[in-house]
Write a protein that holds these residues in place. Structure first.
Motif, mmCIF file in Angstrom:
data_model
loop_
_atom_site.group_PDB
_atom_site.id
_atom_site.type_symbol
_atom_site.label_atom_id
_atom_site.label_comp_id
_atom_site.label_asym_id
_atom_site.label_seq_id
_atom_site.Cartn_x
_atom_site.Cartn_y
_atom_site.Cartn_z
ATOM 1 N N LEU A 293 29.505 -39.295 -97.759
ATOM 2 C CA LEU A 293 30.712 -40.106 -97.734
ATOM 3 C C LEU A 293 31.927 -39.200 -97.713
ATOM 4 O O LEU A 293 31.847 -38.017 -98.079
ATOM 5 N N THR A 294 33.043 -39.755 -97.289
ATOM 6 C CA THR A 294 34.281 -38.979 -97.254
ATOM 7 C C THR A 294 35.437 -39.806 -97.774
ATOM 8 O O THR A 294 35.491 -41.030 -97.576
ATOM 9 N N LEU A 295 36.352 -39.161 -98.442
ATOM 10 C CA LEU A 295 37.531 -39.794 -99.031
ATOM 11 C C LEU A 295 38.740 -39.427 -98.181
ATOM 12 O O LEU A 295 39.003 -38.252 -97.933
ATOM 13 N N GLY A 296 39.466 -40.440 -97.702
ATOM 14 C CA GLY A 296 40.610 -40.159 -96.834
ATOM 15 C C GLY A 296 41.614 -41.290 -96.835
ATOM 16 O O GLY A 296 41.488 -42.269 -97.581
ATOM 17 N N ALA A 333 40.752 -44.786 -98.728
ATOM 18 C CA ALA A 333 39.511 -45.488 -98.406
ATOM 19 C C ALA A 333 38.330 -44.523 -98.448
ATOM 20 O O ALA A 333 38.485 -43.306 -98.286
ATOM 21 N N LEU A 334 37.164 -45.105 -98.666
ATOM 22 C CA LEU A 334 35.909 -44.356 -98.636
ATOM 23 C C LEU A 334 35.175 -44.756 -97.362
ATOM 24 O O LEU A 334 35.032 -45.947 -97.064
ATOM 25 N N VAL A 365 32.724 -49.396 -106.353
ATOM 26 C CA VAL A 365 32.843 -49.831 -104.958
ATOM 27 C C VAL A 365 31.468 -49.773 -104.301
ATOM 28 O O VAL A 365 30.552 -49.108 -104.793
ATOM 29 N N GLU A 366 31.334 -50.475 -103.182
ATOM 30 C CA GLU A 366 30.086 -50.449 -102.422
ATOM 31 C C GLU A 366 30.418 -50.341 -100.937
ATOM 32 O O GLU A 366 31.237 -51.103 -100.419
ATOM 33 N N LYS A 373 34.742 -48.558 -93.416
ATOM 34 C CA LYS A 373 35.285 -47.968 -94.646
ATOM 35 C C LYS A 373 35.520 -49.074 -95.652
ATOM 36 O O LYS A 373 35.511 -50.263 -95.318
ATOM 37 N N VAL A 374 35.744 -48.657 -96.906
ATOM 38 C CA VAL A 374 36.063 -49.612 -97.950
ATOM 39 C C VAL A 374 37.286 -49.106 -98.688
ATOM 40 O O VAL A 374 37.399 -47.915 -98.997
ATOM 41 N N ALA A 375 38.246 -49.984 -98.929
ATOM 42 C CA ALA A 375 39.498 -49.593 -99.580
ATOM 43 C C ALA A 375 39.255 -49.240 -101.045
ATOM 44 O O ALA A 375 38.416 -49.844 -101.728
ATOM 45 N N LEU A 376 40.003 -48.259 -101.521
ATOM 46 C CA LEU A 376 39.902 -47.824 -102.916
ATOM 47 C C LEU A 376 41.130 -48.295 -103.714
ATOM 48 O O LEU A 376 42.197 -48.483 -103.167
#
Length: 376
Positions: A293-296, A333-334, A365-366, A373-376
């Motif tokens: 996974l990546t955080l951006g 987002a992830l 989060v899932e 992507k999924v918002a953080l």
């Protein structure tokens, strides 16, 4: 006689560790099909190296099927046609284990779980179990809540090569993503005994200990890694260990066990020296170590990160250290960095340091395979 020959062949195949070696040994026995199949099957049932498996497939099946192309075609096909398309490809290379484990997976995903179990069990009874097939069949059993049989099936990953550190890591990772922490701990313990210099093995051991509720042991292991050998940089396992400890302490800070002094947790966080000044450290951790996974930034047009990003995805962690209010003012987002196989549950730990005190937030989060992507 054949018994003596089989013993010799078993010794030979146990020394095959590279693609070139596999191709040379199998090519040598091209005039003896029985011996060639014996060696090939022995290599396939013990190796977790996809390149080595591919080399065996090239020699035995002559590259008759481009399985990566088949994967793309199956993915693009209608759900009702995917199993049929895969079976058609398998007809071109009967007996190819690359088709077998894909068929078990496809049957399970199409809802034909009973047929997937039956097909996998028949292959196992015929002695055709490979690590890839064991993982797929184990997944089907786990989804059917047959935990004990699933664990036994997964354990066949190491049955024929118990002293292989890579096999132990794969099996430990499978147990970890299922939340079977005790079983994962035993595999990782063996992994560290086989190769004690691998920091990622020790970090995996810490993760399984923490999952079992032994946070103190996990922090102790991570402290050992953080004071061990390493080279400064973004891939320094010593820094990864400190980030992992920060994530664990952050979660404890938000939900401290009964009788835990929150001030003591703050002191331990400060001792990690994760901040050189006021700032925000955002960490995302997960237990499915096959996933990357990546955080951006949530907006793809603003992918330029403001801060220091660390990718420790091989241990299930990514982080971003930002200064000022960059984290609070931004939208993050992830997203997937690897090909998605299944939904991944992750935990976001945001640690804010104003120079005097910590403030911590934790969010679950899932990320599902169909999500970009999924918002953080």
């Amino acid at each position: 006689d054949w018994r003596d020959q089989a013993a010799l062949l078993d010794i030979l195949q146990s020394r095959v560790a590279t693609e070139e070696a596999a191709e040379q040994v199998l090519a040598h026995f091209a005039s003896e099909p029985d011996a060639q199949r014996f060696v090939a099957r022995a290599i396939l049932r013990r190796t977790v190296d996809v390149r080595l498996s591919a080399a065996v497939g090239r020699v035995l099946y002559g590259g008759r099927v481009d399985w990566q192309k088949v994967d793309r075609e199956v993915l693009d096909a209608k759900p009702a046609d995917r199993v049929k398309k895969l079976r058609e490809a398998m007809l071109q290379a009967p007996g190819d284990p690359n088709g077998d484990f894909r068929l078990v997976r496809a049957l399970a995903r199409s809802g034909e779980r009973a047929e997937a179990l039956g097909y996998g069990r028949r292959l196992r009874d015929r002695g055709l179990m490979t690590p890839s097939l064991a993982r797929e069949l184990g997944d089907v059993l786990a989804e059917a809540n047959e935990t004990a049989e699933a664990q036994r099936t997964y354990s066949e990953i190491v049955e024929f090569d118990g002293d292989n550190a890579a096999s132990r890591q794969v099996l430990g990772d499978v147990f970890l993503r299922h939340g079977w922490y005790g079983e994962a701990y035993r595999q990782y313990k063996t992994l560290t005994e086989l190769d004690g210099k691998r920091a990622d093995g020790w970090l995996r051991l810490a993760a399984s200990a923490a999952g079992s509720g032994r946070i103190d042991e996990a922090l102790r292991i991570e402290r050992q890694v953080s004071t061990g050998e390493g080279t400064p940089g973004s891939d320094d396992p010593r820094y990864w260990a400190r980030l992992w400890s920060g994530a664990r302490l952050g979660q404890l800070w938000v939900a401290p066990p009964a009788g835990t002094d929150k001030a003591a947790i703050s002191r331990k966080l400060k001792e990690l020296s994760l901040f050189s000044g006021p700032g925000t450290l955002s960490l995302v951790v997960w237990e499915d170590l096959e996933a990357r996974l990546t955080l951006g930034a949530a907006d793809p047009k603003q992918e330029q990160l403001v801060g220091e990003a660390i990718d420790a995805g091989s241990t299930g962690l990514v982080s971003l250290l930002t200064g000022g209010d960059a984290w609070k003012q931004g939208a993050w987002a992830l997203s997937w960095k690897s090909e998605p196989r299944r939904a991944v549950k992750a935990t976001l730990v945001v640690i804010d340091w104003d120079g005097k005190a910590f403030a911590v937030q934790v969010k679950k989060v899932e990320l599902r395979p169909e999500d970009v992507k999924v918002a953080l």
